[in-house]
Write a protein that holds these residues in place. Sequence first.
Motif, mmCIF file in Angstrom:
data_model
loop_
_atom_site.group_PDB
_atom_site.id
_atom_site.type_symbol
_atom_site.label_atom_id
_atom_site.label_comp_id
_atom_site.label_asym_id
_atom_site.label_seq_id
_atom_site.Cartn_x
_atom_site.Cartn_y
_atom_site.Cartn_z
ATOM 1 N N LEU A 6 1.408 -5.320 0.846
ATOM 2 C CA LEU A 6 1.142 -3.801 1.365
ATOM 3 C C LEU A 6 -0.205 -3.654 2.409
ATOM 4 O O LEU A 6 0.311 -3.127 3.643
ATOM 5 C CB LEU A 6 0.792 -3.324 -0.143
ATOM 6 C CG LEU A 6 -0.014 -1.357 0.814
ATOM 7 C CD1 LEU A 6 1.757 -0.737 0.532
ATOM 8 C CD2 LEU A 6 -0.470 -0.709 -0.859
ATOM 9 N N PHE A 7 -0.780 -4.653 2.741
ATOM 10 C CA PHE A 7 -2.031 -5.265 3.340
ATOM 11 C C PHE A 7 -1.512 -5.388 5.245
ATOM 12 O O PHE A 7 -1.884 -4.925 5.750
ATOM 13 C CB PHE A 7 -3.156 -6.078 3.034
ATOM 14 C CG PHE A 7 -4.468 -5.860 4.561
ATOM 15 C CD1 PHE A 7 -4.936 -4.635 3.859
ATOM 16 C CD2 PHE A 7 -4.755 -7.283 4.749
ATOM 17 C CE1 PHE A 7 -5.828 -4.914 5.750
ATOM 18 C CE2 PHE A 7 -5.840 -7.356 5.459
ATOM 19 C CZ PHE A 7 -5.776 -6.445 5.880
ATOM 20 N N LEU B 187 -6.450 3.003 5.976
ATOM 21 C CA LEU B 187 -6.026 2.150 5.155
ATOM 22 C C LEU B 187 -6.429 2.824 3.985
ATOM 23 O O LEU B 187 -5.205 3.109 3.168
ATOM 24 C CB LEU B 187 -7.067 0.592 5.181
ATOM 25 C CG LEU B 187 -6.529 0.076 6.321
ATOM 26 C CD1 LEU B 187 -7.382 -0.876 6.746
ATOM 27 C CD2 LEU B 187 -5.457 0.009 6.581
ATOM 28 N N HIS B 188 -7.152 4.146 3.141
ATOM 29 C CA HIS B 188 -7.195 4.786 1.939
ATOM 30 C C HIS B 188 -5.621 5.640 2.086
ATOM 31 O O HIS B 188 -5.632 5.697 1.391
ATOM 32 C CB HIS B 188 -8.489 5.854 1.926
ATOM 33 C CG HIS B 188 -8.535 6.183 0.651
ATOM 34 N ND1 HIS B 188 -9.676 5.208 -0.245
ATOM 35 C CD2 HIS B 188 -8.011 7.543 0.374
ATOM 36 C CE1 HIS B 188 -9.240 5.722 -1.239
ATOM 37 N NE2 HIS B 188 -8.400 7.590 -0.440
ATOM 38 N N ASP C 273 -0.399 -6.755 -3.541
ATOM 39 C CA ASP C 273 -1.848 -6.267 -2.739
ATOM 40 C C ASP C 273 -1.508 -6.609 -0.888
ATOM 41 O O ASP C 273 -1.395 -6.260 0.107
ATOM 42 C CB ASP C 273 -3.107 -6.612 -3.194
ATOM 43 C CG ASP C 273 -2.658 -5.666 -4.243
ATOM 44 O OD1 ASP C 273 -2.605 -4.703 -5.063
ATOM 45 O OD2 ASP C 273 -3.673 -6.653 -5.049
ATOM 46 N N ARG D 292 -3.709 4.416 1.006
ATOM 47 C CA ARG D 292 -3.295 3.787 -0.397
ATOM 48 C C ARG D 292 -3.650 2.873 -0.331
ATOM 49 O O ARG D 292 -3.724 1.632 -1.579
ATOM 50 C CB ARG D 292 -1.976 3.853 -1.102
ATOM 51 C CG ARG D 292 -1.692 5.580 -0.750
ATOM 52 C CD ARG D 292 -0.083 5.405 -1.197
ATOM 53 N NE ARG D 292 0.120 5.002 -3.284
ATOM 54 C CZ ARG D 292 1.526 5.437 -4.242
ATOM 55 N NH1 ARG D 292 2.250 5.584 -3.683
ATOM 56 N NH2 ARG D 292 0.945 4.900 -5.219
ATOM 57 N N ILE D 293 -4.674 1.629 0.165
ATOM 58 C CA ILE D 293 -5.239 0.405 0.386
ATOM 59 C C ILE D 293 -6.791 0.940 0.957
ATOM 60 O O ILE D 293 -6.903 1.217 0.910
ATOM 61 C CB ILE D 293 -4.632 -0.045 1.610
ATOM 62 C CG1 ILE D 293 -3.498 -0.710 1.475
ATOM 63 C CG2 ILE D 293 -6.052 -1.587 1.697
ATOM 64 C CD1 ILE D 293 -3.035 -1.027 3.014
ATOM 65 N N GLU E 231 0.661 -2.502 5.899
ATOM 66 C CA GLU E 231 0.506 -1.121 6.831
ATOM 67 C C GLU E 231 -0.748 -1.451 7.718
ATOM 68 O O GLU E 231 -1.298 -0.563 8.331
ATOM 69 C CB GLU E 231 -1.069 -0.080 5.660
ATOM 70 C CG GLU E 231 0.653 0.090 4.452
ATOM 71 C CD GLU E 231 1.026 1.413 4.966
ATOM 72 O OE1 GLU E 231 0.852 2.006 6.154
ATOM 73 O OE2 GLU E 231 2.695 1.613 4.404
ATOM 74 N N ILE F 102 -4.747 5.110 -4.860
ATOM 75 C CA ILE F 102 -5.027 3.685 -4.574
ATOM 76 C C ILE F 102 -3.763 2.547 -5.016
ATOM 77 O O ILE F 102 -3.643 2.621 -6.451
ATOM 78 C CB ILE F 102 -6.360 2.884 -4.348
ATOM 79 C CG1 ILE F 102 -7.664 3.670 -3.317
ATOM 80 C CG2 ILE F 102 -6.236 1.468 -4.347
ATOM 81 C CD1 ILE F 102 -7.194 4.152 -2.185
ATOM 82 N N LYS F 103 -3.315 1.828 -4.684
ATOM 83 C CA LYS F 103 -2.000 1.856 -4.512
ATOM 84 C C LYS F 103 -2.985 -0.494 -4.663
ATOM 85 O O LYS F 103 -2.942 -1.385 -5.624
ATOM 86 C CB LYS F 103 -0.589 1.033 -3.778
ATOM 87 C CG LYS F 103 0.356 0.998 -4.933
ATOM 88 C CD LYS F 103 1.390 2.087 -4.185
ATOM 89 C CE LYS F 103 2.354 0.649 -4.412
ATOM 90 N NZ LYS F 103 3.716 1.160 -3.636
ATOM 91 N N ALA F 104 -3.805 -0.843 -3.353
ATOM 92 C CA ALA F 104 -3.806 -2.039 -3.302
ATOM 93 C C ALA F 104 -5.407 -1.576 -3.357
ATOM 94 O O ALA F 104 -6.388 -1.377 -2.644
ATOM 95 C CB ALA F 104 -3.227 -2.335 -2.386
ATOM 96 N N ARG F 105 -5.640 -2.248 -4.109
ATOM 97 C CA ARG F 105 -7.134 -2.544 -4.746
ATOM 98 C C ARG F 105 -8.544 -3.445 -4.208
ATOM 99 O O ARG F 105 -8.336 -4.547 -5.428
ATOM 100 C CB ARG F 105 -7.323 -1.769 -6.474
ATOM 101 C CG ARG F 105 -8.969 -1.332 -6.842
ATOM 102 C CD ARG F 105 -8.647 -1.678 -8.160
ATOM 103 N NE ARG F 105 -9.988 -1.071 -8.534
ATOM 104 C CZ ARG F 105 -10.462 0.116 -8.914
ATOM 105 N NH1 ARG F 105 -10.022 1.116 -9.290
ATOM 106 N NH2 ARG F 105 -12.710 -0.123 -9.810
#
Length: 369
Positions: free
Chosen positions: A355-356, A324-325, A352, A328-329, A359, A34-37
Motif C-alpha cells: 500500500l505504501f 499519506l494519512h 502494508d 489510509r497510511i 500511494e 488507517i489501513k497501514a499502521r
Amino acid sequence: MSHDPRLTPLIAALPATVPFVGIETLERQTGVTIKARIGANESGFGPSPRAIEAMSRTAAEAWKYPDAECFHLRHELAQHHGVGAENIVIGAGIDGLLGTLVRLTVAPGYKVVTSKGAYPTFSYHVAGSGGELVTVPYRDDHEDPEGLIAQMHAVRPKLVYISNPDNPMGSWHDASAIQRMIEAIPEGTLLVLDEAYFECADPSLFPPLDTSDKRVIRMRTFSKAYGLAGARIGYAIGDAEMIAQFSKIRDHFGVSIIGQEGARAALADQDWLHKVRAQIAGSRDRIAEIAAENGLSPLPSQTNFVAIDLGRDGDFTRAMVRELHMARIFVRMPGVAPLDRCLRVSCGTEADMDLFAQELPGALQRAQT
Ligand SMILES: *Cc1c(COP(=O)(O)O)cnc(C)c1O
C-alpha cells in the motif's frame, strides 16, 4: 490569566502537550480509518502466538491484582541477560519508567542534557518535573556523544539521555562510543541509555551489561520487536541501589497481570523473535527500495523503521504525513529541523509495504502543490 489555585505552580504554568498524538485521535479528527499502521514503530508482525495464548489464558484471572514485584518476569529477564533480579525493575513501558526515573532525580531548576529532536517523551517528563533541558544538536543525523559529553561537563546535569540506536533517525553508535560516554560521566550525573531497539540491532552496538556501574541505567522494552506495545511492558537494568529507589514512588500495581504473562511467554519464544528480526530486516530493505524508486534517500537504520530523506523542509514533510494519512497510511516524522526533512516509516507486513509503494508517488505529487 489567574491560575487554578488547586494546581501546583509548576503544573499551572505548564502548557498542555502530548508527546505523540495517538493514531486513534488522528482517525477521529480526520474521519479516515488507517489501513497501514506504519508510524508508531509497533510490530505489525505481531507478538509470539505463545504470548497471545498466555495473555488469553490470563484474561480469566484479570480479577486479581497483578504481582506487584513482577517476580517471575523479573527473574526470567535476569537469567536471560545474566544479571541479578535486583538489577531489574519492570514498568509500564520505557515511557512509564522514564517518568519514574525523572521523578526520582529531577526537581524544579535541575538541569538535564539530551539531543535536540531526540525521543520527546523523555523531555516531556523532564518538563513535568520542572527540570531545565539543555539540548545538543544532532550531527549528520546522529546523536552526538562528544557534544553530549561536552555539555554534561559544562552544566553537570542530573541526567543525560541518549537512545542507541536512535529514534527518530534510526542511526546508531557502536559500543565503544557509548562506553566512552559512560567513562566520561561526571560525579552526580546518571546516563539514561535508551535501548528500545536492542532486539532489532547488531549486538556490536551494546557495551556488555555491567550492573556494578552506577553511572548508567539502561532501558529495554517489549513494545518493539517483541510486538507487545499495547501490553505496556518495559524494564530498566542498573545497579541494585538505584533500581531499589524506583520502589519508593513507582505505581506498584501498574504492570498488568496480562502484560506480565504475555512478556514471559514472549521472552521464552526466542525463535519467534529471530523470525521477526528477519522480517524487520526484509521490511527495512523494502522501505529503502520504495524510497529509492521515488527518487528519495533512505537513511541506514538498525531499528524497526526507516527515516526517508525527502530533501525538502518540515512543511513539506508535514504535507506528506497528511497526504499519506488521507490515503489510509499512518507514518510519523521528527519534530525539529533539520531532522524534519525526513519521513519516519515503520516496518510492516507485505500488505502494508504494498500500500505504501502504491500511494507514495501520488502523495508526493499532491504534497508539491
Ligand atoms: C518506542 C520507544 C520507547 C517507548 O517504549 P515503551 O516501552 O512502549 O514505552 C522509548 N524510547 C524509544 C527511543 C522508543 O523509540
